[in-house]
Write a protein that holds these residues in place. Sequence first.
Motif, PDB file in Angstrom:
ATOM      1  N   TYR A 108      -3.216 -18.998  33.234  1.00 52.26           N
ATOM      2  CA  TYR A 108      -4.602 -19.407  33.500  1.00 52.26           C
ATOM      3  C   TYR A 108      -5.072 -20.291  32.348  1.00 52.26           C
ATOM      4  O   TYR A 108      -5.345 -19.822  31.240  1.00 52.26           O
ATOM      5  CB  TYR A 108      -5.509 -18.188  33.651  1.00 52.26           C
ATOM      6  CG  TYR A 108      -6.874 -18.514  34.197  1.00 52.26           C
ATOM      7  CD1 TYR A 108      -7.050 -18.742  35.561  1.00 52.26           C
ATOM      8  CD2 TYR A 108      -7.992 -18.598  33.361  1.00 52.26           C
ATOM      9  CE1 TYR A 108      -8.305 -19.041  36.083  1.00 52.26           C
ATOM     10  CE2 TYR A 108      -9.243 -18.897  33.871  1.00 52.26           C
ATOM     11  CZ  TYR A 108      -9.393 -19.125  35.233  1.00 52.26           C
ATOM     12  OH  TYR A 108     -10.628 -19.430  35.748  1.00 52.26           O
ATOM     13  N   LEU A 109      -5.160 -21.580  32.604  1.00 54.56           N
ATOM     14  CA  LEU A 109      -5.495 -22.571  31.591  1.00 54.56           C
ATOM     15  C   LEU A 109      -6.513 -23.547  32.158  1.00 54.56           C
ATOM     16  O   LEU A 109      -6.403 -23.956  33.321  1.00 54.56           O
ATOM     17  CB  LEU A 109      -4.240 -23.337  31.148  1.00 54.56           C
ATOM     18  CG  LEU A 109      -3.033 -22.494  30.696  1.00 54.56           C
ATOM     19  CD1 LEU A 109      -1.790 -23.357  30.615  1.00 54.56           C
ATOM     20  CD2 LEU A 109      -3.330 -21.838  29.346  1.00 54.56           C
ATOM     21  N   ALA A 110      -7.488 -23.938  31.335  1.00 55.27           N
ATOM     22  CA  ALA A 110      -8.504 -24.905  31.760  1.00 55.27           C
ATOM     23  C   ALA A 110      -9.154 -24.467  33.074  1.00 55.27           C
ATOM     24  O   ALA A 110      -9.317 -25.260  34.007  1.00 55.27           O
ATOM     25  CB  ALA A 110      -7.896 -26.295  31.893  1.00 55.27           C
ATOM     26  N   ASP A 111      -9.471 -23.174  33.156  1.00 54.35           N
ATOM     27  CA  ASP A 111     -10.239 -22.601  34.279  1.00 54.35           C
ATOM     28  C   ASP A 111      -9.508 -22.602  35.609  1.00 54.35           C
ATOM     29  O   ASP A 111     -10.142 -22.578  36.670  1.00 54.35           O
ATOM     30  CB  ASP A 111     -11.580 -23.333  34.443  1.00 54.35           C
ATOM     31  CG  ASP A 111     -12.449 -23.227  33.195  1.00 54.35           C
ATOM     32  OD1 ASP A 111     -12.450 -22.149  32.572  1.00 54.35           O
ATOM     33  OD2 ASP A 111     -13.099 -24.223  32.831  1.00 54.35           O
TER      34      ASP A 111
ATOM     35  N   MET B 202     -11.220 -12.606  34.636  1.00 55.48           N
ATOM     36  CA  MET B 202     -10.867 -11.201  34.859  1.00 55.48           C
ATOM     37  C   MET B 202     -12.082 -10.403  35.339  1.00 55.48           C
ATOM     38  O   MET B 202     -11.950  -9.512  36.195  1.00 55.48           O
ATOM     39  CB  MET B 202     -10.295 -10.601  33.580  1.00 55.48           C
ATOM     40  CG  MET B 202      -8.887 -11.071  33.246  1.00 55.48           C
ATOM     41  SD  MET B 202      -7.657 -10.536  34.475  1.00 55.48           S
ATOM     42  CE  MET B 202      -7.541  -8.788  34.097  1.00 55.48           C
ATOM     43  N   SER B 203     -13.245 -10.716  34.815  1.00 57.79           N
ATOM     44  CA  SER B 203     -14.465 -10.020  35.257  1.00 57.79           C
ATOM     45  C   SER B 203     -14.734 -10.292  36.731  1.00 57.79           C
ATOM     46  O   SER B 203     -15.078  -9.373  37.494  1.00 57.79           O
ATOM     47  CB  SER B 203     -15.660 -10.488  34.419  1.00 57.79           C
ATOM     48  OG  SER B 203     -15.502 -10.107  33.071  1.00 57.79           O
ATOM     49  N   ASP B 204     -14.548 -11.550  37.143  1.00 63.69           N
ATOM     50  CA  ASP B 204     -14.726 -11.900  38.552  1.00 63.69           C
ATOM     51  C   ASP B 204     -13.682 -11.207  39.425  1.00 63.69           C
ATOM     52  O   ASP B 204     -13.984 -10.764  40.548  1.00 63.69           O
ATOM     53  CB  ASP B 204     -14.628 -13.417  38.740  1.00 63.69           C
ATOM     54  CG  ASP B 204     -15.792 -14.158  38.092  1.00 63.69           C
ATOM     55  OD1 ASP B 204     -16.825 -13.527  37.847  1.00 63.69           O
ATOM     56  OD2 ASP B 204     -15.639 -15.371  37.830  1.00 63.69           O
TER      57      ASP B 204
ATOM     58  N   LEU C 192     -10.404 -20.665  25.300  1.00 67.80           N
ATOM     59  CA  LEU C 192      -9.383 -20.373  26.305  1.00 67.80           C
ATOM     60  C   LEU C 192      -9.420 -18.896  26.697  1.00 67.80           C
ATOM     61  O   LEU C 192      -9.363 -18.550  27.886  1.00 67.80           O
ATOM     62  CB  LEU C 192      -8.001 -20.738  25.760  1.00 67.80           C
ATOM     63  CG  LEU C 192      -6.830 -20.624  26.739  1.00 67.80           C
ATOM     64  CD1 LEU C 192      -6.993 -21.590  27.901  1.00 67.80           C
ATOM     65  CD2 LEU C 192      -5.504 -20.875  26.020  1.00 67.80           C
ATOM     66  N   GLU C 193      -9.547 -18.011  25.713  1.00 71.04           N
ATOM     67  CA  GLU C 193      -9.548 -16.583  25.997  1.00 71.04           C
ATOM     68  C   GLU C 193     -10.847 -16.152  26.680  1.00 71.04           C
ATOM     69  O   GLU C 193     -10.837 -15.288  27.567  1.00 71.04           O
ATOM     70  CB  GLU C 193      -9.328 -15.784  24.712  1.00 71.04           C
ATOM     71  CG  GLU C 193      -8.968 -14.342  24.965  1.00 71.04           C
ATOM     72  CD  GLU C 193      -8.325 -13.659  23.763  1.00 71.04           C
ATOM     73  OE1 GLU C 193      -8.347 -12.419  23.726  1.00 71.04           O
ATOM     74  OE2 GLU C 193      -7.806 -14.365  22.874  1.00 71.04           O
ATOM     75  N   ASN C 194     -11.974 -16.768  26.292  1.00 69.49           N
ATOM     76  CA  ASN C 194     -13.252 -16.435  26.944  1.00 69.49           C
ATOM     77  C   ASN C 194     -13.228 -16.835  28.419  1.00 69.49           C
ATOM     78  O   ASN C 194     -13.750 -16.100  29.277  1.00 69.49           O
ATOM     79  CB  ASN C 194     -14.407 -17.145  26.234  1.00 69.49           C
ATOM     80  CG  ASN C 194     -14.722 -16.526  24.880  1.00 69.49           C
ATOM     81  OD1 ASN C 194     -14.352 -15.383  24.614  1.00 69.49           O
ATOM     82  ND2 ASN C 194     -15.384 -17.279  24.019  1.00 69.49           N
TER      83      ASN C 194
ATOM     84  N   THR D 146       3.576 -17.481  48.607  1.00 70.21           N
ATOM     85  CA  THR D 146       2.160 -17.247  48.355  1.00 70.21           C
ATOM     86  C   THR D 146       2.007 -15.899  47.671  1.00 70.21           C
ATOM     87  O   THR D 146       2.429 -14.869  48.217  1.00 70.21           O
ATOM     88  CB  THR D 146       1.353 -17.274  49.658  1.00 70.21           C
ATOM     89  OG1 THR D 146       1.496 -18.557  50.283  1.00 70.21           O
ATOM     90  CG2 THR D 146      -0.113 -17.019  49.385  1.00 70.21           C
ATOM     91  N   ILE D 147       1.424 -15.902  46.476  1.00 74.52           N
ATOM     92  CA  ILE D 147       1.309 -14.685  45.679  1.00 74.52           C
ATOM     93  C   ILE D 147      -0.153 -14.239  45.652  1.00 74.52           C
ATOM     94  O   ILE D 147      -1.015 -14.950  45.107  1.00 74.52           O
ATOM     95  CB  ILE D 147       1.799 -14.914  44.240  1.00 74.52           C
ATOM     96  CG1 ILE D 147       3.260 -15.399  44.249  1.00 74.52           C
ATOM     97  CG2 ILE D 147       1.663 -13.638  43.411  1.00 74.52           C
ATOM     98  CD1 ILE D 147       3.770 -15.787  42.870  1.00 74.52           C
ATOM     99  N   PRO D 148      -0.473 -13.085  46.235  1.00 74.46           N
ATOM    100  CA  PRO D 148      -1.843 -12.555  46.123  1.00 74.46           C
ATOM    101  C   PRO D 148      -2.143 -12.197  44.668  1.00 74.46           C
ATOM    102  O   PRO D 148      -1.306 -11.613  43.980  1.00 74.46           O
ATOM    103  CB  PRO D 148      -1.820 -11.303  47.002  1.00 74.46           C
ATOM    104  CG  PRO D 148      -0.596 -11.443  47.864  1.00 74.46           C
ATOM    105  CD  PRO D 148       0.389 -12.217  47.054  1.00 74.46           C
ATOM    106  N   ILE D 149      -3.335 -12.553  44.203  1.00 69.00           N
ATOM    107  CA  ILE D 149      -3.718 -12.291  42.815  1.00 69.00           C
ATOM    108  C   ILE D 149      -4.574 -11.034  42.760  1.00 69.00           C
ATOM    109  O   ILE D 149      -5.617 -10.944  43.420  1.00 69.00           O
ATOM    110  CB  ILE D 149      -4.498 -13.481  42.234  1.00 69.00           C
ATOM    111  CG1 ILE D 149      -3.632 -14.756  42.295  1.00 69.00           C
ATOM    112  CG2 ILE D 149      -4.911 -13.201  40.798  1.00 69.00           C
ATOM    113  CD1 ILE D 149      -4.380 -16.019  41.895  1.00 69.00           C
ATOM    114  N   SER D 150      -4.120 -10.057  41.989  1.00 70.09           N
ATOM    115  CA  SER D 150      -4.850  -8.800  41.859  1.00 70.09           C
ATOM    116  C   SER D 150      -4.707  -8.272  40.442  1.00 70.09           C
ATOM    117  O   SER D 150      -3.926  -8.803  39.637  1.00 70.09           O
ATOM    118  CB  SER D 150      -4.315  -7.767  42.854  1.00 70.09           C
ATOM    119  OG  SER D 150      -2.996  -7.373  42.495  1.00 70.09           O
ATOM    120  N   LEU D 151      -5.441  -7.222  40.121  1.00 72.64           N
ATOM    121  CA  LEU D 151      -5.364  -6.640  38.781  1.00 72.64           C
ATOM    122  C   LEU D 151      -3.977  -6.088  38.473  1.00 72.64           C
ATOM    123  O   LEU D 151      -3.632  -5.900  37.308  1.00 72.64           O
ATOM    124  CB  LEU D 151      -6.410  -5.529  38.645  1.00 72.64           C
ATOM    125  CG  LEU D 151      -7.876  -5.982  38.691  1.00 72.64           C
ATOM    126  CD1 LEU D 151      -8.796  -4.767  38.702  1.00 72.64           C
ATOM    127  CD2 LEU D 151      -8.203  -6.887  37.518  1.00 72.64           C
TER     128      LEU D 151
END
Length: 279
Positions: free
Chosen positions: A82-85, A24-26, A16-18, A44-49
């Motif tokens: 973020y679960l199951a990709d 996060m790398s993407d 799950l963590e991997n 609608t929520i933009p996803i950012s770091l």
Amino acid sequence: MAFPVDMLENCSHEELENSAEDYMSDLRCGDPENPECFSLLNITIPISLSNVGFVPLYGGDQTQKILALFAPEDSLTAVALYLADQWWAIDDIVKTSVPSREGLKQVSTLGERVVLYVLNRIIYRKQEMERNEIPFLCHSSTDYAKILWKKGEAIGFYSVKPTGSICASFLTQSYQLPVLDTMFLRKKCRGKDFGLHMLEDFVDSFTEDALGLRYPLSSLMYTACKQYFEKYPGDHELLWEVEGVGHWYQRIPVTRALQRESRVLGDVIYCSHILYLCI
């Protein structure tokens, strides 16, 4: 439709963590001008770091984490995990598509641990906790707990500190009797004897002559105990309100605790009545 609790049946914490680390790398390499978005109801929520981060699944234990998405206006409350990709809304995380997952089921899989986390840390603590209540601590990865499932949705839980388990507040001491540590039921499901059902299940699951309930009794536990003694009047010496690890000097009969709470409630009603007359 499968939900996270069904899809994570055989998933490990590492997997799950991997998966989250890969995401996060993407995200770090993505185009900030064209962010991925997550839709939640009419938002609608933009996803950012800036609004994504890892949170510990088991409270103070930082070794197992899950990736959370936060709303721009509230950096403390997760709106998706973020679960199951993929990203899942909180309301979907507590659902199941497995018909056999009905009633009280002991928590054993990672998916069920995530559901327990969501019920405790997000739904209870952020949405449904009363102002005068003391929040539950996070459940550990080994806590004995059962989730109450009803028609494809997790609506509550209870957890127990079994006899002999180490007390987190007193690391050199262990519990002297099983103690029902936490009990939660969604507000929309109250008034239907589910609290009584959980208390009955706790009694049926442990064979000791004395069983503990964590001090102070919550309003849900108070109601469940009243119903329990009305149904089982012969069990007055079975249940004890427990402080600490439950040594003989750290417990009182639950019947006495109910009398105490009843007097407090009576005093509140009396004072309110006097205040009303004065006005």
